[in-house]
Design a protein around this motif. Structure first.
Motif, PDB file in Angstrom:
ATOM      1  N   UNK A  28       0.871  -1.179   0.000  1.00 12.80           N
ATOM      2  CA  UNK A  28       0.000   0.000   0.000  1.00 12.80           C
ATOM      3  C   UNK A  28       0.899   1.218   0.000  1.00 12.80           C
ATOM      4  N   UNK A  55       1.362   5.360  -0.756  1.00 11.59           N
ATOM      5  CA  UNK A  55       0.609   6.616  -0.739  1.00 11.59           C
ATOM      6  C   UNK A  55       1.557   7.755  -1.118  1.00 11.59           C
ATOM      7  N   UNK A  66      -2.086  10.326  -4.265  1.00 11.86           N
ATOM      8  CA  UNK A  66      -1.842   9.089  -5.016  1.00 11.86           C
ATOM      9  C   UNK A  66      -1.979   7.909  -4.056  1.00 11.86           C
ATOM     10  N   UNK A  67      -2.749   6.896  -4.442  1.00 12.64           N
ATOM     11  CA  UNK A  67      -2.844   5.668  -3.638  1.00 12.64           C
ATOM     12  C   UNK A  67      -2.718   4.478  -4.571  1.00 12.64           C
ATOM     13  N   UNK A  68      -1.870   3.543  -4.214  1.00 18.42           N
ATOM     14  CA  UNK A  68      -1.678   2.349  -5.021  1.00 18.42           C
ATOM     15  C   UNK A  68      -1.933   1.142  -4.124  1.00 18.42           C
ATOM     16  N   UNK A  69      -2.936   0.355  -4.464  1.00 19.04           N
ATOM     17  CA  UNK A  69      -3.340  -0.765  -3.605  1.00 19.04           C
ATOM     18  C   UNK A  69      -3.974  -1.855  -4.468  1.00 19.04           C
ATOM     19  N   UNK A  89      -6.672  -4.099  -5.772  1.00 17.63           N
ATOM     20  CA  UNK A  89      -8.137  -3.885  -5.685  1.00 17.63           C
ATOM     21  C   UNK A  89      -8.830  -4.961  -4.872  1.00 17.63           C
ATOM     22  N   UNK A 103      -4.181  -1.287  -8.131  1.00 12.19           N
ATOM     23  CA  UNK A 103      -5.047  -0.233  -8.651  1.00 12.19           C
ATOM     24  C   UNK A 103      -4.527   1.117  -8.169  1.00 12.19           C
ATOM     25  N   UNK A 104      -4.609   2.128  -9.049  1.00 13.30           N
ATOM     26  CA  UNK A 104      -4.068   3.445  -8.714  1.00 13.30           C
ATOM     27  C   UNK A 104      -5.188   4.480  -8.652  1.00 13.30           C
ATOM     28  N   UNK A 105      -5.174   5.271  -7.602  1.00 12.58           N
ATOM     29  CA  UNK A 105      -6.143   6.359  -7.453  1.00 12.58           C
ATOM     30  C   UNK A 105      -5.390   7.676  -7.374  1.00 12.58           C
TER      31      UNK A 105
END
Lengths: 210, 210
Positions: free
Chosen positions: A132, A134, A158-161, A163, B1-3
């Protein structure tokens, strides 16, 4: 056993540090990634990241007044960007090792074997092994005059996780991500979910979520 | 997944609250006990308590801008005293239930069955069922202008804990105390210790403590 103000002051310094650091309860385990204006990477473990608000999405982190961590703080103040990366059970020893007082020009990535990862043109390095990641932009910082620690507040950009770890209602399953917790200065823990509870209402007993 | 920033802003409000509240990692689970100037008791669960420093011994807690929790904040500002009590696996449901919007004059102790406990002439109620009880005096408070949350900083003046849980070096074994952790808005967890690590040094790999 009961301790009063004087008892706490009378503790030897290291004893007091272990004791007081244990009192708040479980803490988050995160790696803060930064880069200096001339491109030197820095990585440091912190247990002082906290949620500050969802709208706008904000996180706080406390930096100590004098420590190796100042490189990280200086980089944040100068570049305005940093990353926060969850520590998991595959990298907890490397994460802890970033707290060693390496020379100013030594990258903790190189020293510990953790891998920097860059996304598009975001200036600060993420930790490839973290599940995770950020990205944050500095909003404000201030010195807490009581003890000269520094509170840094950043906006999440930005957040990468994975799904699969995000539930239908937005909750993120940290156990699926293998995120770990810290207590005191140096104790690491995995967790086991007891349950999620429904939003509490006055005339209804606490109810677990399906 | 990227936000990215826009993705986070586009989330529905409740979804965003669950998602962003999960990002910092595991959080402490504490009950804040207060009493109004005319003696009405108040108790509320918070996941926003954090360690701020050991010397002097300080803790921070974040209060939301508008919520039932304002009773607690108002009591702290008026009486300058409050307690922080660890949540354990025997009282986690009662602890969560304190977040329901009870009437202003309803004590969350009465409503949930948790028992107020007073020590000497300290003005705020501790939670009898909690295995680690901390008494604090207000040092300062400030509104974070970015989102109108309030940061409250208190000095630790009283700690009550089972001595068996305090290690020789001052570290407190939270698992022995049955303290639990929170993630997101409503998920509760027990923990399992991986290990403690020695103070990190540059030329030595991370080493577990005996």
């Amino acid at each position: 056993m009961i301790f009063n103000t004087q008892d706490l002051l009378n503790f030897p310094d290291r004893y007091r540090a272990h004791f007081i650091n244990s009192l708040s309860g479980y803490k988050s385990a995160n790696l803060v990634g930064t880069r200096s204006p001339n491109g030197e990477e820095n990585l440091s473990i912190v247990s002082s990241v906290f949620h500050l608000g969802a709208h706008p999405p904000l996180m706080g982190v406390i930096f100590r007044p004098h420590s190796v961590r100042r490189d990280t703080l200086e980089n944040i103040l100068q570049t305005k960007t940093y990353t926060i990366n969850h520590v998991n059970s595959l990298i907890w020893k490397e994460a802890h090792q970033t707290s060693a007082r390496y020379d100013e020009h030594q990258s903790e990535f190189d020293a510990t074997g953790l891998t920097p990862y860059y996304h598009d043109n975001f200036g600060a390095p993420f930790v490839a092994q973290s599940q995770l990641k950020i990205g944050l932009e500095l909003c404000q910082h201030q010195t807490i005059e009581l003890n000269k620690t520094v509170l840094v507040i950043g906006k999440i950009v930005h957040v990468e996780v994975d799904d699969n770890a995000v539930a239908e209602d937005g909750f993120i399953n940290l156990e699926q991500l293998d995120t770990i917790a810290v207590s005191g200065l140096d104790c690491y823990h995995t967790t086991s979910k007891i349950a999620r509870l429904e939003y509490a209402k006055p005339n209804k007993p606490a109810t677990t979520k399906a």
